[in-house]
Design a protein around this motif. Sequence first.
Motif, mmCIF file in Angstrom:
data_model
loop_
_atom_site.group_PDB
_atom_site.id
_atom_site.type_symbol
_atom_site.label_atom_id
_atom_site.label_comp_id
_atom_site.label_asym_id
_atom_site.label_seq_id
_atom_site.Cartn_x
_atom_site.Cartn_y
_atom_site.Cartn_z
ATOM 1 N N PHE A 228 0.832 -1.211 0.000
ATOM 2 C CA PHE A 228 0.000 0.000 0.000
ATOM 3 C C PHE A 228 0.868 1.264 0.000
ATOM 4 O O PHE A 228 0.524 2.263 -0.622
ATOM 5 C CB PHE A 228 -0.948 0.011 1.207
ATOM 6 C CG PHE A 228 -1.868 -1.185 1.255
ATOM 7 C CD1 PHE A 228 -2.373 -1.744 0.078
ATOM 8 C CD2 PHE A 228 -2.226 -1.770 2.462
ATOM 9 C CE1 PHE A 228 -3.220 -2.855 0.105
ATOM 10 C CE2 PHE A 228 -3.058 -2.877 2.509
ATOM 11 C CZ PHE A 228 -3.555 -3.422 1.334
ATOM 12 N N ILE A 229 2.005 1.226 0.700
ATOM 13 C CA ILE A 229 2.905 2.382 0.706
ATOM 14 C C ILE A 229 3.419 2.627 -0.718
ATOM 15 O O ILE A 229 3.471 3.769 -1.190
ATOM 16 C CB ILE A 229 4.079 2.155 1.689
ATOM 17 C CG1 ILE A 229 3.565 2.197 3.131
ATOM 18 C CG2 ILE A 229 5.185 3.214 1.482
ATOM 19 C CD1 ILE A 229 4.554 1.664 4.171
ATOM 20 N N CYS A 230 3.732 1.544 -1.421
ATOM 21 C CA CYS A 230 4.276 1.695 -2.771
ATOM 22 C C CYS A 230 3.206 2.033 -3.808
ATOM 23 O O CYS A 230 3.519 2.582 -4.862
ATOM 24 C CB CYS A 230 5.010 0.417 -3.186
ATOM 25 S SG CYS A 230 6.512 0.140 -2.219
ATOM 26 N N THR A 231 1.947 1.720 -3.531
ATOM 27 C CA THR A 231 0.917 2.027 -4.528
ATOM 28 C C THR A 231 0.234 3.370 -4.282
ATOM 29 O O THR A 231 -0.069 4.087 -5.223
ATOM 30 C CB THR A 231 -0.162 0.922 -4.578
ATOM 31 O OG1 THR A 231 -0.563 0.589 -3.258
ATOM 32 C CG2 THR A 231 0.358 -0.325 -5.274
ATOM 33 N N LEU A 232 -0.014 3.713 -3.008
ATOM 34 C CA LEU A 232 -0.807 4.911 -2.713
ATOM 35 C C LEU A 232 0.001 6.058 -2.116
ATOM 36 O O LEU A 232 -0.475 7.177 -2.048
ATOM 37 C CB LEU A 232 -1.942 4.566 -1.740
ATOM 38 C CG LEU A 232 -3.060 3.710 -2.337
ATOM 39 C CD1 LEU A 232 -3.950 3.179 -1.225
ATOM 40 C CD2 LEU A 232 -3.890 4.529 -3.319
ATOM 41 N N SER A 233 1.199 5.779 -1.656
ATOM 42 C CA SER A 233 2.036 6.777 -1.008
ATOM 43 C C SER A 233 1.321 7.517 0.125
ATOM 44 O O SER A 233 1.294 8.749 0.179
ATOM 45 C CB SER A 233 2.554 7.782 -2.058
ATOM 46 O OG SER A 233 3.717 8.408 -1.575
ATOM 47 N N PRO A 234 0.724 6.761 1.044
ATOM 48 C CA PRO A 234 0.000 7.413 2.143
ATOM 49 C C PRO A 234 0.940 8.195 3.058
ATOM 50 O O PRO A 234 2.088 7.787 3.272
ATOM 51 C CB PRO A 234 -0.635 6.238 2.904
ATOM 52 C CG PRO A 234 0.217 5.064 2.576
ATOM 53 C CD PRO A 234 0.724 5.285 1.182
ATOM 54 N N GLN A 235 0.422 9.296 3.591
ATOM 55 C CA GLN A 235 1.198 10.093 4.560
ATOM 56 C C GLN A 235 1.137 9.474 5.960
ATOM 57 O O GLN A 235 1.923 9.832 6.832
ATOM 58 C CB GLN A 235 0.637 11.524 4.612
ATOM 59 C CG GLN A 235 0.790 12.265 3.297
ATOM 60 C CD GLN A 235 -0.259 13.351 3.127
ATOM 61 O OE1 GLN A 235 -1.346 13.291 3.710
ATOM 62 N NE2 GLN A 235 0.060 14.349 2.307
ATOM 63 N N VAL A 265 11.933 4.026 0.008
ATOM 64 C CA VAL A 265 11.022 5.177 0.069
ATOM 65 C C VAL A 265 11.668 6.204 1.000
ATOM 66 O O VAL A 265 11.661 6.057 2.217
ATOM 67 C CB VAL A 265 9.612 4.760 0.553
ATOM 68 C CG1 VAL A 265 8.696 5.968 0.630
ATOM 69 C CG2 VAL A 265 9.032 3.694 -0.374
ATOM 70 N N GLN A 266 12.239 7.246 0.395
ATOM 71 C CA GLN A 266 13.113 8.174 1.120
ATOM 72 C C GLN A 266 12.307 9.249 1.819
ATOM 73 O O GLN A 266 12.272 10.401 1.372
ATOM 74 C CB GLN A 266 14.106 8.798 0.141
ATOM 75 C CG GLN A 266 15.306 7.903 -0.144
ATOM 76 C CD GLN A 266 16.255 7.824 1.048
ATOM 77 O OE1 GLN A 266 16.565 8.834 1.650
ATOM 78 N NE2 GLN A 266 16.688 6.616 1.383
ATOM 79 N N SER A 267 11.607 8.858 2.883
ATOM 80 C CA SER A 267 10.887 9.860 3.661
ATOM 81 C C SER A 267 11.242 9.686 5.126
ATOM 82 O O SER A 267 11.264 8.564 5.631
ATOM 83 C CB SER A 267 9.383 9.673 3.488
ATOM 84 O OG SER A 267 8.715 10.421 4.475
ATOM 85 N N PRO A 268 11.465 10.813 5.832
ATOM 86 C CA PRO A 268 11.724 10.700 7.272
ATOM 87 C C PRO A 268 10.572 10.031 8.006
ATOM 88 O O PRO A 268 10.783 9.424 9.057
ATOM 89 C CB PRO A 268 11.907 12.155 7.735
ATOM 90 C CG PRO A 268 11.730 13.021 6.547
ATOM 91 C CD PRO A 268 11.518 12.177 5.333
ATOM 92 N N ALA A 269 9.348 10.122 7.461
ATOM 93 C CA ALA A 269 8.196 9.490 8.111
ATOM 94 C C ALA A 269 8.426 7.991 8.266
ATOM 95 O O ALA A 269 8.011 7.391 9.264
ATOM 96 C CB ALA A 269 6.927 9.733 7.288
ATOM 97 N N ILE A 270 9.091 7.384 7.297
ATOM 98 C CA ILE A 270 9.338 5.943 7.348
ATOM 99 C C ILE A 270 10.728 5.651 7.922
ATOM 100 O O ILE A 270 10.900 4.768 8.756
ATOM 101 C CB ILE A 270 9.181 5.329 5.943
ATOM 102 C CG1 ILE A 270 7.710 5.421 5.520
ATOM 103 C CG2 ILE A 270 9.679 3.882 5.916
ATOM 104 C CD1 ILE A 270 7.443 5.080 4.093
ATOM 105 N N LEU A 271 11.710 6.448 7.539
ATOM 106 C CA LEU A 271 13.084 6.146 7.951
ATOM 107 C C LEU A 271 13.313 6.459 9.420
ATOM 108 O O LEU A 271 14.054 5.752 10.096
ATOM 109 C CB LEU A 271 14.063 6.949 7.088
ATOM 110 C CG LEU A 271 14.017 6.642 5.573
ATOM 111 C CD1 LEU A 271 14.926 7.595 4.812
ATOM 112 C CD2 LEU A 271 14.410 5.194 5.300
ATOM 113 N N ARG A 272 12.673 7.554 9.916
ATOM 114 C CA ARG A 272 12.994 7.996 11.280
ATOM 115 C C ARG A 272 11.801 8.089 12.222
ATOM 116 O O ARG A 272 11.974 7.976 13.431
ATOM 117 C CB ARG A 272 13.712 9.356 11.221
ATOM 118 C CG ARG A 272 15.146 9.245 10.728
ATOM 119 C CD ARG A 272 15.925 10.512 10.988
ATOM 120 N NE ARG A 272 15.476 11.618 10.138
ATOM 121 C CZ ARG A 272 15.783 11.734 8.852
ATOM 122 N NH1 ARG A 272 16.526 10.819 8.260
ATOM 123 N NH2 ARG A 272 15.349 12.750 8.144
#
Length: 301
Positions: A228-235, A265-272
């Motif tokens: 779902f993260i890869c298809t919809l890019s949810p915040q 997926v280079q977002s601080p939301a996921i990485l940190r």
Amino acid sequence: MQETHRTNPLFAGIEAGGTKFVCAAGSGPDDLRAEVQFPTTTPQETLGRVVDFLHNVQRAHGPLTAIGVAAFGPLDPNPASPTFGYITSTPKSGWAHTDFVGALRQHFDLPIAFDTDVNGAALGEWRWGAAQGLDTFIYLTIGTGIGGGGMVRGHLLHGLIHPEMGHIRIAQQDSFAGICPYHGNCLEGLAAGPAIEHRWGEKAENLPPEHPAWDVEADYLAQALHTFICTLSPQRIILGGGVMNQRHLFPRIRQRVQHSLNGYVQSPAILRAIDQYIVPPALGKRAGVLGAMALAESTVS
Ligand code: ADP
Ligand code: ZN
């Protein structure tokens, strides 16, 4: 009267679940003026109780502004369709092809919103809960079934019909056949509450946190979230439903999602900040019925 109506709206929310209905009226979580629950029986009896509730609310609190229904499905949420407002092909006994909105329209000449339980819960979380300020996010329930709804760029997710996020395919860890009547070992067939019970011979709520079932469950849900993260890019992703009462699943799922995405997926939301990215509903047990009230509100705002 007209002035009162505008400044102090009265929204009715109907959370129509497969095992129980919850009905409430008010203008939000801090202004609930009525609430009732009853078991889901036949459409005629159950919808009769909904109509009684709505009449009682009007008698006690004045005219309703709008009604919102957040229902189990599959259902038809498209106002332009001839079967708008119907529960359609549900396997739930007696409920297939039920004209839910039509049954309410016979009694109430009001705006009526009709959507999936999970789109309703998503809208409630957006309005008052864990998705405030976002415009693209998903809400998944892991309960008797698995369903997903949400919002993309400010619009609730609809399309050909509505998403069926619980019925995706995932890579399986064992040879359990799964219990989805349509697909066997789809996500719902492997990871919803009744699937856990079938696989391990014990109700999910009775399995201790160290039971191997939970590593398998976290793996399946993390695979789904990767998709779902890869298809919809949810915040943000909100995970509700009875199974997610196992709070230890949250850290396990977060860690597996990070591992599975592998920094791509280079977002601080996921990485940190994944603790704030994969979260429980903020509205708790009322998420469903407040979502239905938010659907009602959306017809006039
Ligand atoms: P529904 O999906 O019917 O609206 P729920 O979200 O409560 O209802 O989901 C019911 C499912 O969740 C059942 O399969 C039940 O075994 C499971 N469940 C309920 N509570 C827990 C718990 N504390 N831990 C694990 N599973 C639970
Ligand atoms: Zn399925």
